[in-house]
Enzyme design. Structure first.
Site, PDB file in Angstrom:
ATOM      1  N   TRP A  11       0.825  -1.226   0.000  1.00 36.59           N
ATOM      2  CA  TRP A  11       0.000   0.000   0.000  1.00 36.59           C
ATOM      3  C   TRP A  11       0.849   1.262   0.000  1.00 36.59           C
ATOM      4  O   TRP A  11       0.346   2.351  -0.255  1.00 36.59           O
ATOM      5  CB  TRP A  11      -0.928   0.019   1.231  1.00 36.59           C
ATOM      6  CG  TRP A  11      -2.090  -0.917   1.156  1.00 36.59           C
ATOM      7  CD1 TRP A  11      -2.379  -1.824   0.174  1.00 36.59           C
ATOM      8  CD2 TRP A  11      -3.159  -1.032   2.119  1.00 36.59           C
ATOM      9  NE1 TRP A  11      -3.539  -2.493   0.469  1.00 36.59           N
ATOM     10  CE2 TRP A  11      -4.031  -2.023   1.653  1.00 36.59           C
ATOM     11  CE3 TRP A  11      -3.436  -0.394   3.330  1.00 36.59           C
ATOM     12  CZ2 TRP A  11      -5.186  -2.389   2.364  1.00 36.59           C
ATOM     13  CZ3 TRP A  11      -4.584  -0.765   4.037  1.00 36.59           C
ATOM     14  CH2 TRP A  11      -5.441  -1.744   3.549  1.00 36.59           C
ATOM     15  N   HIS A  98      12.913  -2.186  -0.544  1.00 37.97           N
ATOM     16  CA  HIS A  98      12.168  -1.641  -1.679  1.00 37.97           C
ATOM     17  C   HIS A  98      12.989  -0.506  -2.298  1.00 37.97           C
ATOM     18  O   HIS A  98      13.669   0.238  -1.577  1.00 37.97           O
ATOM     19  CB  HIS A  98      10.800  -1.129  -1.215  1.00 37.97           C
ATOM     20  CG  HIS A  98       9.904  -0.795  -2.360  1.00 37.97           C
ATOM     21  ND1 HIS A  98      10.029   0.376  -3.056  1.00 37.97           N
ATOM     22  CD2 HIS A  98       8.897  -1.495  -2.948  1.00 37.97           C
ATOM     23  CE1 HIS A  98       9.131   0.386  -4.040  1.00 37.97           C
ATOM     24  NE2 HIS A  98       8.433  -0.736  -3.992  1.00 37.97           N
ATOM     25  N   GLU A 100      12.231   2.302  -3.266  1.00 34.21           N
ATOM     26  CA  GLU A 100      11.939   3.625  -2.689  1.00 34.21           C
ATOM     27  C   GLU A 100      12.707   3.825  -1.380  1.00 34.21           C
ATOM     28  O   GLU A 100      13.142   4.930  -1.062  1.00 34.21           O
ATOM     29  CB  GLU A 100      10.424   3.781  -2.490  1.00 34.21           C
ATOM     30  CG  GLU A 100       9.701   3.952  -3.826  1.00 34.21           C
ATOM     31  CD  GLU A 100       8.286   3.410  -3.874  1.00 34.21           C
ATOM     32  OE1 GLU A 100       7.695   3.160  -2.802  1.00 34.21           O
ATOM     33  OE2 GLU A 100       7.778   3.226  -4.997  1.00 34.21           O
ATOM     34  N   GLU A 170      11.872  -6.102  -8.778  1.00 28.79           N
ATOM     35  CA  GLU A 170      11.102  -4.918  -9.146  1.00 28.79           C
ATOM     36  C   GLU A 170      11.970  -3.937  -9.932  1.00 28.79           C
ATOM     37  O   GLU A 170      12.665  -3.107  -9.322  1.00 28.79           O
ATOM     38  CB  GLU A 170      10.585  -4.229  -7.885  1.00 28.79           C
ATOM     39  CG  GLU A 170       9.686  -5.103  -7.034  1.00 28.79           C
ATOM     40  CD  GLU A 170       8.697  -4.255  -6.240  1.00 28.79           C
ATOM     41  OE1 GLU A 170       7.509  -4.528  -6.319  1.00 28.79           O
ATOM     42  OE2 GLU A 170       9.140  -3.301  -5.567  1.00 28.79           O
ATOM     43  N   SER A 216       4.025  -2.241 -11.903  1.00 28.17           N
ATOM     44  CA  SER A 216       2.817  -2.051 -12.720  1.00 28.17           C
ATOM     45  C   SER A 216       2.077  -3.356 -13.040  1.00 28.17           C
ATOM     46  O   SER A 216       1.565  -3.538 -14.135  1.00 28.17           O
ATOM     47  CB  SER A 216       3.161  -1.297 -14.006  1.00 28.17           C
ATOM     48  OG  SER A 216       3.703  -0.020 -13.689  1.00 28.17           O
ATOM     49  N   GLY A 237       1.770  -2.556  -6.131  1.00 26.83           N
ATOM     50  CA  GLY A 237       1.549  -1.259  -5.515  1.00 26.83           C
ATOM     51  C   GLY A 237       0.190  -0.697  -5.906  1.00 26.83           C
ATOM     52  O   GLY A 237      -0.847  -1.044  -5.332  1.00 26.83           O
ATOM     53  N   GLY A 238       0.179   0.182  -6.916  1.00 31.41           N
ATOM     54  CA  GLY A 238      -1.025   0.896  -7.319  1.00 31.41           C
ATOM     55  C   GLY A 238      -2.280   0.038  -7.434  1.00 31.41           C
ATOM     56  O   GLY A 238      -3.332   0.391  -6.894  1.00 31.41           O
TER      57      GLY A 238
HETATM   58  P1  PGA Z   1       3.407  -0.546  -8.707  1.00 29.22           P
HETATM   59  O1  PGA Z   1       4.421  -0.685  -7.478  1.00 29.22           O
HETATM   60  O2  PGA Z   1       2.620  -1.824  -8.769  1.00 29.22           O
HETATM   61  O3  PGA Z   1       2.573   0.643  -8.380  1.00 29.22           O
HETATM   62  O4  PGA Z   1       4.253  -0.350  -9.937  1.00 29.22           O
HETATM   63  C1  PGA Z   1       5.021  -1.908  -7.160  1.00 29.22           C
HETATM   64  C2  PGA Z   1       5.924  -1.739  -5.969  1.00 29.22           C
HETATM   65  O5  PGA Z   1       6.614  -0.720  -5.879  1.00 29.22           O
HETATM   66  O6  PGA Z   1       5.965  -2.597  -5.068  1.00 29.22           O
END
Ligand code: PGA
Length: 255
Positions: A11, A98, A100, A170, A216, A237-238
Protein backbone atom coordinates in the site's frame (compact mmCIF):
# COMPACT_ATOMS: atom_id res chain seq x y z
CA UNK A 1 8.07 -29.27 -2.96
CA UNK A 2 5.81 -26.79 -4.71
CA UNK A 3 6.74 -23.15 -4.31
CA UNK A 4 4.29 -20.79 -2.61
CA UNK A 5 2.41 -18.56 -5.05
CA UNK A 6 1.97 -15.14 -3.49
CA UNK A 7 0.07 -11.95 -4.21
CA UNK A 8 1.53 -9.25 -1.98
CA UNK A 9 -0.02 -5.80 -1.72
CA UNK A 10 2.25 -2.86 -1.02
CA UNK A 11 0.00 0.00 0.00
CA UNK A 12 3.02 2.28 0.48
CA UNK A 13 2.00 5.59 2.14
CA UNK A 14 -1.59 5.51 0.91
CA UNK A 15 -5.11 5.22 2.34
CA UNK A 16 -6.59 6.45 5.59
CA UNK A 17 -7.60 3.90 8.19
CA UNK A 18 -11.24 3.97 7.07
CA UNK A 19 -10.30 3.73 3.38
CA UNK A 20 -8.07 0.77 4.17
CA UNK A 21 -10.84 -0.91 6.14
CA UNK A 22 -13.27 -0.45 3.26
CA UNK A 23 -10.77 -1.88 0.81
CA UNK A 24 -10.12 -4.95 2.96
CA UNK A 25 -13.83 -5.51 3.58
CA UNK A 26 -14.47 -5.46 -0.16
CA UNK A 27 -11.49 -7.71 -0.89
CA UNK A 28 -12.41 -10.25 1.75
CA UNK A 29 -16.04 -10.01 0.68
CA UNK A 30 -14.99 -11.55 -2.64
CA UNK A 31 -14.63 -14.88 -0.76
CA UNK A 32 -11.55 -15.81 -2.73
CA UNK A 33 -10.68 -19.43 -2.25
CA UNK A 34 -6.96 -19.92 -1.97
CA UNK A 35 -5.42 -23.36 -2.16
CA UNK A 36 -2.73 -24.52 0.31
CA UNK A 37 -0.06 -23.28 -1.99
CA UNK A 38 -1.31 -19.71 -2.31
CA UNK A 39 -0.98 -16.73 0.01
CA UNK A 40 -2.04 -13.12 0.05
CA UNK A 41 0.03 -10.60 2.00
CA UNK A 42 -1.24 -7.09 2.70
CA UNK A 43 1.67 -4.70 3.34
CA UNK A 44 0.22 -1.79 5.29
CA UNK A 45 1.63 1.32 7.01
CA UNK A 46 2.78 0.59 10.60
CA UNK A 47 -0.20 2.16 12.41
CA UNK A 48 -2.60 -0.17 10.59
CA UNK A 49 -0.91 -3.43 11.57
CA UNK A 50 -2.84 -3.85 14.81
CA UNK A 51 -6.05 -2.53 13.29
CA UNK A 52 -6.22 -4.95 10.37
CA UNK A 53 -4.54 -8.07 11.67
CA UNK A 54 -7.63 -9.59 13.33
CA UNK A 55 -9.68 -9.33 10.15
CA UNK A 56 -6.93 -10.96 8.08
CA UNK A 57 -6.36 -13.64 10.72
CA UNK A 58 -9.92 -14.75 10.15
CA UNK A 59 -9.28 -15.22 6.49
CA UNK A 60 -7.44 -18.38 5.50
CA UNK A 61 -4.28 -17.72 3.50
CA UNK A 62 -4.31 -13.95 4.16
CA UNK A 63 -1.55 -12.30 6.18
CA UNK A 64 -0.57 -8.83 7.28
CA UNK A 65 2.88 -7.46 6.43
CA UNK A 66 4.98 -4.44 7.35
CA UNK A 67 6.74 -2.30 4.74
CA UNK A 68 9.95 -1.71 6.63
CA UNK A 69 11.86 -2.62 9.80
CA UNK A 70 14.75 -1.09 11.72
CA UNK A 71 18.28 -2.38 11.17
CA UNK A 72 19.05 -2.06 14.88
CA UNK A 73 17.51 -4.23 17.60
CA UNK A 74 16.17 -1.47 19.89
CA UNK A 75 17.11 1.74 21.64
CA UNK A 76 17.31 5.45 20.92
CA UNK A 77 16.24 5.50 17.26
CA UNK A 78 13.35 7.94 17.09
CA UNK A 79 10.67 6.99 14.61
CA UNK A 80 11.96 3.47 13.95
CA UNK A 81 10.03 0.22 14.46
CA UNK A 82 11.99 -2.87 15.51
CA UNK A 83 11.68 -6.46 14.38
CA UNK A 84 11.02 -7.40 18.02
CA UNK A 85 7.98 -5.13 18.01
CA UNK A 86 6.68 -6.63 14.76
CA UNK A 87 7.20 -10.13 16.10
CA UNK A 88 5.36 -9.16 19.28
CA UNK A 89 2.38 -8.12 17.13
CA UNK A 90 2.62 -11.52 15.38
CA UNK A 91 3.32 -9.91 12.04
CA UNK A 92 4.68 -12.57 9.69
CA UNK A 93 6.08 -10.65 6.70
CA UNK A 94 8.16 -7.54 6.15
CA UNK A 95 9.18 -5.85 2.90
CA UNK A 96 12.91 -5.05 2.97
CA UNK A 97 14.94 -3.07 0.46
CA UNK A 98 12.17 -1.64 -1.68
CA UNK A 99 13.74 0.66 -4.28
CA UNK A 100 11.94 3.63 -2.69
CA UNK A 101 13.69 2.85 0.60
CA UNK A 102 17.03 2.40 -1.17
CA UNK A 103 16.61 5.65 -3.12
CA UNK A 104 14.78 8.12 -0.83
CA UNK A 105 16.07 6.83 2.50
CA UNK A 106 19.61 5.90 1.44
CA UNK A 107 19.32 2.26 2.47
CA UNK A 108 22.53 0.57 1.37
CA UNK A 109 23.12 -3.15 0.97
CA UNK A 110 25.00 -3.12 4.30
CA UNK A 111 21.93 -1.67 6.06
CA UNK A 112 19.58 -4.01 4.25
CA UNK A 113 21.57 -7.09 5.19
CA UNK A 114 21.23 -6.00 8.85
CA UNK A 115 17.49 -5.53 8.39
CA UNK A 116 17.27 -9.05 6.99
CA UNK A 117 19.18 -10.31 10.05
CA UNK A 118 16.87 -8.52 12.50
CA UNK A 119 13.82 -9.90 10.68
CA UNK A 120 15.06 -13.50 10.68
CA UNK A 121 16.14 -13.31 14.34
CA UNK A 122 12.56 -12.37 15.13
CA UNK A 123 10.82 -14.96 12.99
CA UNK A 124 9.71 -12.49 10.36
CA UNK A 125 9.86 -13.49 6.71
CA UNK A 126 11.59 -10.82 4.62
CA UNK A 127 10.29 -9.98 1.18
CA UNK A 128 13.65 -8.83 -0.14
CA UNK A 129 13.41 -6.44 -3.10
CA UNK A 130 15.91 -5.98 -5.88
CA UNK A 131 15.84 -4.43 -9.33
CA UNK A 132 17.67 -2.11 -11.69
CA UNK A 133 17.09 1.46 -12.87
CA UNK A 134 16.28 2.37 -16.47
CA UNK A 135 19.85 3.58 -16.96
CA UNK A 136 21.25 0.20 -15.99
CA UNK A 137 18.71 -1.64 -18.14
CA UNK A 138 19.63 0.51 -21.12
CA UNK A 139 23.31 -0.14 -20.54
CA UNK A 140 22.53 -3.88 -20.56
CA UNK A 141 24.15 -4.53 -17.17
CA UNK A 142 20.97 -5.41 -15.28
CA UNK A 143 21.88 -9.05 -14.58
CA UNK A 144 25.16 -8.18 -12.92
CA UNK A 145 23.51 -5.35 -10.98
CA UNK A 146 20.73 -7.51 -9.56
CA UNK A 147 23.15 -10.35 -8.82
CA UNK A 148 25.23 -7.93 -6.78
CA UNK A 149 22.18 -6.76 -4.85
CA UNK A 150 21.43 -10.39 -3.96
CA UNK A 151 25.04 -11.21 -3.09
CA UNK A 152 25.53 -8.07 -0.96
CA UNK A 153 22.17 -8.26 0.78
CA UNK A 154 21.74 -11.99 1.30
CA UNK A 155 24.83 -14.13 0.79
CA UNK A 156 25.88 -13.84 4.43
CA UNK A 157 22.87 -16.00 5.31
CA UNK A 158 23.02 -19.71 6.05
CA UNK A 159 21.21 -22.08 3.64
CA UNK A 160 18.50 -22.57 6.26
CA UNK A 161 17.99 -18.80 6.59
CA UNK A 162 17.88 -17.97 2.90
CA UNK A 163 15.37 -20.74 2.22
CA UNK A 164 12.86 -18.84 4.38
CA UNK A 165 13.00 -15.68 2.28
CA UNK A 166 10.80 -14.33 -0.46
CA UNK A 167 12.51 -12.30 -3.19
CA UNK A 168 10.77 -9.60 -5.24
CA UNK A 169 12.25 -8.47 -8.53
CA UNK A 170 11.10 -4.92 -9.15
CA UNK A 171 12.73 -3.07 -12.04
CA UNK A 172 12.62 0.59 -10.99
CA UNK A 173 11.62 1.70 -14.48
CA UNK A 174 8.41 -0.33 -14.19
CA UNK A 175 7.33 0.82 -10.71
CA UNK A 176 4.36 3.16 -10.70
CA UNK A 177 5.10 4.08 -14.32
CA UNK A 178 2.47 1.96 -16.01
CA UNK A 179 5.39 0.47 -17.94
CA UNK A 180 5.46 -3.25 -17.25
CA UNK A 181 8.42 -5.42 -18.06
CA UNK A 182 7.44 -7.99 -20.68
CA UNK A 183 6.76 -11.45 -19.32
CA UNK A 184 9.90 -12.65 -21.13
CA UNK A 185 12.03 -9.95 -19.49
CA UNK A 186 10.59 -10.93 -16.10
CA UNK A 187 11.19 -14.64 -16.65
CA UNK A 188 14.76 -13.98 -17.82
CA UNK A 189 15.62 -12.03 -14.66
CA UNK A 190 13.88 -14.48 -12.34
CA UNK A 191 16.01 -17.21 -13.88
CA UNK A 192 19.13 -15.11 -13.28
CA UNK A 193 18.12 -14.67 -9.62
CA UNK A 194 17.39 -18.37 -9.15
CA UNK A 195 20.69 -19.30 -10.78
CA UNK A 196 22.75 -16.99 -8.59
CA UNK A 197 21.11 -18.47 -5.50
CA UNK A 198 21.70 -21.98 -6.84
CA UNK A 199 25.38 -21.18 -7.42
CA UNK A 200 25.82 -20.38 -3.74
CA UNK A 201 23.24 -22.56 -1.99
CA UNK A 202 22.45 -25.36 -4.46
CA UNK A 203 19.53 -26.04 -6.75
CA UNK A 204 17.20 -27.49 -4.12
CA UNK A 205 17.19 -24.29 -2.08
CA UNK A 206 16.99 -22.08 -5.17
CA UNK A 207 13.95 -24.04 -6.32
CA UNK A 208 12.20 -23.53 -2.97
CA UNK A 209 12.34 -19.73 -2.92
CA UNK A 210 9.33 -17.81 -4.19
CA UNK A 211 10.36 -14.98 -6.52
CA UNK A 212 7.71 -12.31 -7.06
CA UNK A 213 7.59 -9.72 -9.80
CA UNK A 214 6.68 -6.10 -9.05
CA UNK A 215 6.19 -3.14 -11.34
CA UNK A 216 2.82 -2.05 -12.72
CA UNK A 217 1.20 -5.45 -12.21
CA UNK A 218 -2.50 -5.14 -13.05
CA UNK A 219 -5.46 -7.47 -13.49
CA UNK A 220 -4.89 -7.28 -17.25
CA UNK A 221 -1.24 -8.42 -17.26
CA UNK A 222 -0.98 -10.56 -14.09
CA UNK A 223 -1.91 -13.88 -15.65
CA UNK A 224 0.65 -13.71 -18.44
CA UNK A 225 3.44 -12.73 -16.04
CA UNK A 226 2.50 -15.18 -13.27
CA UNK A 227 2.32 -18.05 -15.75
CA UNK A 228 6.05 -17.88 -16.42
CA UNK A 229 7.84 -20.82 -14.78
CA UNK A 230 10.09 -18.83 -12.43
CA UNK A 231 7.48 -16.24 -11.44
CA UNK A 232 5.69 -17.08 -8.21
CA UNK A 233 3.31 -14.14 -7.96
CA UNK A 234 3.62 -10.40 -7.57
CA UNK A 235 4.33 -7.47 -5.29
CA UNK A 236 1.69 -4.98 -6.26
CA UNK A 237 1.55 -1.26 -5.52
CA UNK A 238 -1.02 0.90 -7.32
CA UNK A 239 -3.36 -1.92 -8.33
CA UNK A 240 -3.50 -3.23 -4.76
CA UNK A 241 -5.36 -0.05 -3.75
CA UNK A 242 -8.39 -1.10 -5.81
CA UNK A 243 -10.12 -4.11 -4.25
CA UNK A 244 -11.60 -5.58 -7.40
CA UNK A 245 -8.39 -5.10 -9.36
CA UNK A 246 -6.33 -6.79 -6.65
CA UNK A 247 -8.78 -9.67 -6.32
CA UNK A 248 -8.34 -10.38 -10.05
CA UNK A 249 -4.58 -10.38 -9.52
CA UNK A 250 -5.01 -12.93 -6.72
CA UNK A 251 -7.10 -15.08 -9.05
CA UNK A 252 -4.28 -14.96 -11.61
CA UNK A 253 -1.85 -16.82 -9.28
CA UNK A 254 -0.79 -20.27 -10.45
CA UNK A 255 -2.72 -22.99 -8.69
P1 PGA B 1 3.41 -0.55 -8.71
O1 PGA B 1 4.42 -0.68 -7.48
O2 PGA B 1 2.62 -1.82 -8.77
O3 PGA B 1 2.57 0.64 -8.38
O4 PGA B 1 4.25 -0.35 -9.94
C1 PGA B 1 5.02 -1.91 -7.16
C2 PGA B 1 5.92 -1.74 -5.97
O5 PGA B 1 6.61 -0.72 -5.88
O6 PGA B 1 5.97 -2.60 -5.07
Amino acid sequence: MKRKQIAAANWKMNLTLSEGKKLLDTLIGQSLLLNDNQEVIIGVPFPYLIAFKPELDNCSGFFIGAQNVAATPNGAFTGEVSATMLNDLKVKYVIIGHSERRLYFSETSAILSEKVNRALENELIPIFCCGESLEIREAGTQNQFVENQIIDGLFHLSPMQISKLIIAYEPIWAIGTGKTATSDQVQAMHEVIRNIIASQYGTDIAQEISILYGGSVKASNAKEIFNKPDVDGGLVGGASLIALEFSEIIKALKR
